[in-house]
Write a protein that holds these residues in place. Structure first.
Motif, PDB file in Angstrom:
ATOM      1  N   ALA A 165       0.827  -1.212   0.000  1.00  0.00           N
ATOM      2  CA  ALA A 165       0.000   0.000   0.000  1.00  0.00           C
ATOM      3  C   ALA A 165       0.859   1.258   0.000  1.00  0.00           C
ATOM      4  N   GLY A 166       0.451   2.230  -0.776  1.00  0.00           N
ATOM      5  CA  GLY A 166       1.178   3.497  -0.838  1.00  0.00           C
ATOM      6  C   GLY A 166       0.397   4.508  -1.659  1.00  0.00           C
ATOM      7  N   GLY A 167       0.900   5.706  -1.692  1.00  0.00           N
ATOM      8  CA  GLY A 167       0.238   6.737  -2.470  1.00  0.00           C
ATOM      9  C   GLY A 167       0.940   8.066  -2.312  1.00  0.00           C
ATOM     10  N   GLN A 168       0.828   8.905  -3.315  1.00  0.00           N
ATOM     11  CA  GLN A 168       1.442  10.223  -3.298  1.00  0.00           C
ATOM     12  C   GLN A 168       0.782  11.103  -4.354  1.00  0.00           C
ATOM     13  N   PHE A 169       1.143  12.362  -4.359  1.00  0.00           N
ATOM     14  CA  PHE A 169       0.660  13.286  -5.380  1.00  0.00           C
ATOM     15  C   PHE A 169       1.843  14.106  -5.864  1.00  0.00           C
ATOM     16  N   ARG A 170       1.718  14.635  -7.069  1.00  0.00           N
ATOM     17  CA  ARG A 170       2.811  15.387  -7.672  1.00  0.00           C
ATOM     18  C   ARG A 170       2.809  16.830  -7.180  1.00  0.00           C
ATOM     19  N   ALA A 171       3.945  17.276  -6.662  1.00  0.00           N
ATOM     20  CA  ALA A 171       4.079  18.674  -6.219  1.00  0.00           C
ATOM     21  C   ALA A 171       5.534  18.944  -5.878  1.00  0.00           C
ATOM     22  N   PRO A 172       6.021  20.165  -6.150  1.00  0.00           N
ATOM     23  CA  PRO A 172       7.371  20.519  -5.703  1.00  0.00           C
ATOM     24  C   PRO A 172       7.377  20.692  -4.186  1.00  0.00           C
ATOM     25  N   LEU A 173       8.550  20.571  -3.585  1.00  0.00           N
ATOM     26  CA  LEU A 173       8.644  20.688  -2.130  1.00  0.00           C
ATOM     27  C   LEU A 173       8.037  21.985  -1.612  1.00  0.00           C
ATOM     28  N   SER A 174       8.259  23.076  -2.345  1.00  0.00           N
ATOM     29  CA  SER A 174       7.799  24.384  -1.877  1.00  0.00           C
ATOM     30  C   SER A 174       6.280  24.496  -1.823  1.00  0.00           C
ATOM     31  N   ALA A 175       5.574  23.568  -2.476  1.00  0.00           N
ATOM     32  CA  ALA A 175       4.117  23.645  -2.527  1.00  0.00           C
ATOM     33  C   ALA A 175       3.430  22.581  -1.670  1.00  0.00           C
ATOM     34  N   ILE A 176       4.206  21.752  -0.978  1.00  0.00           N
ATOM     35  CA  ILE A 176       3.613  20.684  -0.173  1.00  0.00           C
ATOM     36  C   ILE A 176       3.308  21.217   1.222  1.00  0.00           C
ATOM     37  N   SER A 177       2.064  21.112   1.629  1.00  0.00           N
ATOM     38  CA  SER A 177       1.670  21.556   2.960  1.00  0.00           C
ATOM     39  C   SER A 177       2.105  20.536   4.005  1.00  0.00           C
ATOM     40  N   GLN A 178       2.111  20.952   5.251  1.00  0.00           N
ATOM     41  CA  GLN A 178       2.443  20.020   6.336  1.00  0.00           C
ATOM     42  C   GLN A 178       1.479  18.839   6.335  1.00  0.00           C
ATOM     43  N   LYS A 179       0.201  19.114   6.168  1.00  0.00           N
ATOM     44  CA  LYS A 179      -0.798  18.049   6.173  1.00  0.00           C
ATOM     45  C   LYS A 179      -0.566  17.074   5.019  1.00  0.00           C
ATOM     46  N   GLY A 180      -0.279  17.627   3.832  1.00  0.00           N
ATOM     47  CA  GLY A 180      -0.038  16.767   2.677  1.00  0.00           C
ATOM     48  C   GLY A 180       1.197  15.911   2.865  1.00  0.00           C
ATOM     49  N   PHE A 181       2.266  16.503   3.413  1.00  0.00           N
ATOM     50  CA  PHE A 181       3.496  15.755   3.667  1.00  0.00           C
ATOM     51  C   PHE A 181       3.238  14.639   4.670  1.00  0.00           C
ATOM     52  N   GLU A 182       2.538  14.977   5.750  1.00  0.00           N
ATOM     53  CA  GLU A 182       2.277  13.980   6.792  1.00  0.00           C
ATOM     54  C   GLU A 182       1.432  12.828   6.274  1.00  0.00           C
ATOM     55  N   ARG A 183       0.452  13.116   5.442  1.00  0.00           N
ATOM     56  CA  ARG A 183      -0.431  12.049   4.946  1.00  0.00           C
ATOM     57  C   ARG A 183       0.327  11.051   4.070  1.00  0.00           C
ATOM     58  N   VAL A 184       1.223  11.576   3.236  1.00  0.00           N
ATOM     59  CA  VAL A 184       2.004  10.686   2.384  1.00  0.00           C
ATOM     60  C   VAL A 184       2.967   9.847   3.222  1.00  0.00           C
TER      61      VAL A 184
END
Length: 290
Positions: free
Chosen positions: A99-118
């Motif tokens: 199981a895994g998952g991610q979304f495409r985004a540069p580091l500068s655009a990743i929110s804390q919530k998005g980073f934590e979820r991945v």
């Protein structure tokens, strides 16, 4: 035509293997291969429709499969699900953390919530599954764990959250292999490169041409089939790999050799330099590659 595995028939007879993310993509393919080799497979995931569909496919092909629906990021749910599973299957031999998952985004655009979820999906969930199954079963009976990461040797530009999490999985694999080895538990990692899996069709339209061009950055001139990743997972679960632990096997056609494309541009003809192995009788080419 049944699944065409490269391993011997009945290699996994009288074994039970748990697969997270088993309802789609490489997890679905791996579930089919293991079932075709005699294993009873138990699929875990959040999407019940996908789990039901894969279980039905395996049963139609003559295999044995069941499923549990849960969020592997929830330790209480993981613990309760494993308790129920071990009542139904008193002996479990292997775990595949797919199981895994991610979304495409540069580091500068990743929110804390998005980073934590991945990170929770790609790292924490696999840890919770492995730890709880070890404490409840593998510590006493031995077992086999195969984690799935990705080709992150040189970072993952555009998916830094996923790269960080998957680097954590690789390091966690080594620690678990050392700590749990004395209990008869082997722990390894498979790092796929680019794979012709259904996940490719989830990326936005502006990436489609880039996806079609992925093969040009691979020395073997193509991307992998799901079955080529599954074959490696099944090998690591097999008795033939009984002296392999704490290792990461890259299945990427040589793409992880880093800066080589910039120094020595690859020149491919229209014909790939190696033949694709695809023993999965139910596989489908992603739409973006058709």
């Amino acid at each position: 035509m049944p699944y065409q595995s490269s391993l011997a028939a009945d290699s996994f007879i009288n074994t039970t293997i748990v697969i997270t993310g088993g309802g789609s993509g490489i997890g679905r393919c791996t579930a089919h291969e293991l079932a075709s080799l005699g294993a009873t497979v138990v699929l875990l995931g959040r999407s019940e429709d996908k789990l039901i569909s894969t279980v039905e496919e395996i049963k139609e092909d003559g295999g044995s499969a069941s499923y549990y629906c849960l969020d592997i990021r929830d330790e209480e749910a993981v613990s309760a699900t494993l308790d129920a599973m071990l009542i139904e299957h008193p002996r479990v031999h292997g775990l595949v953390n797919m199981a895994g998952g991610q979304f495409r985004a540069p580091l500068s655009a990743i929110s804390q919530k998005g980073f934590e979820r991945v990170v929770q999906t790609n790292l924490l969930g696999g840890f919770l599954m492995a730890k709880n199954l070890f404490n409840k079963h593998f510590e006493a009976h031995g077992g086999n764990i195969v984690n799935i990461t990705a080709d992150n040797k040189n970072g993952m530009p555009g998916m830094g959250h996923s790269g960080a999490a998957r680097a954590g999985v690789e390091n966690l694999t080594k620690t678990a292999a050392w700590e749990w080895g004395p209990h008869g538990v082997r722990v390894n990692t498979v790092a796929p490169g680019w794979v012709a899996s259904s996940g490719l069709d989830t990326y936005p339209d502006d990436m489609k041409q880039a996806l079609r061009n992925l093969k040009h950055a691979v020395p073997l001139g193509r991307i992998a089939s799901e079955a080529e990743i599954s074959a490696t997972v099944c090998f690591l679960l097999s008795r033939g790999a009984n002296f392999i632990t704490g290792q990461t096997l890259f299945v990427d056609g040589g793409a992880s050799m880093g800066s080589a494309p910039a120094l020595y541009p690859l020149k491919h003809s229209d014909k790939p330099t190696s033949e694709t192995w695809n023993g999965f009788h139910r596989s489908a080419i992603p739409r973006v590659l058709q």
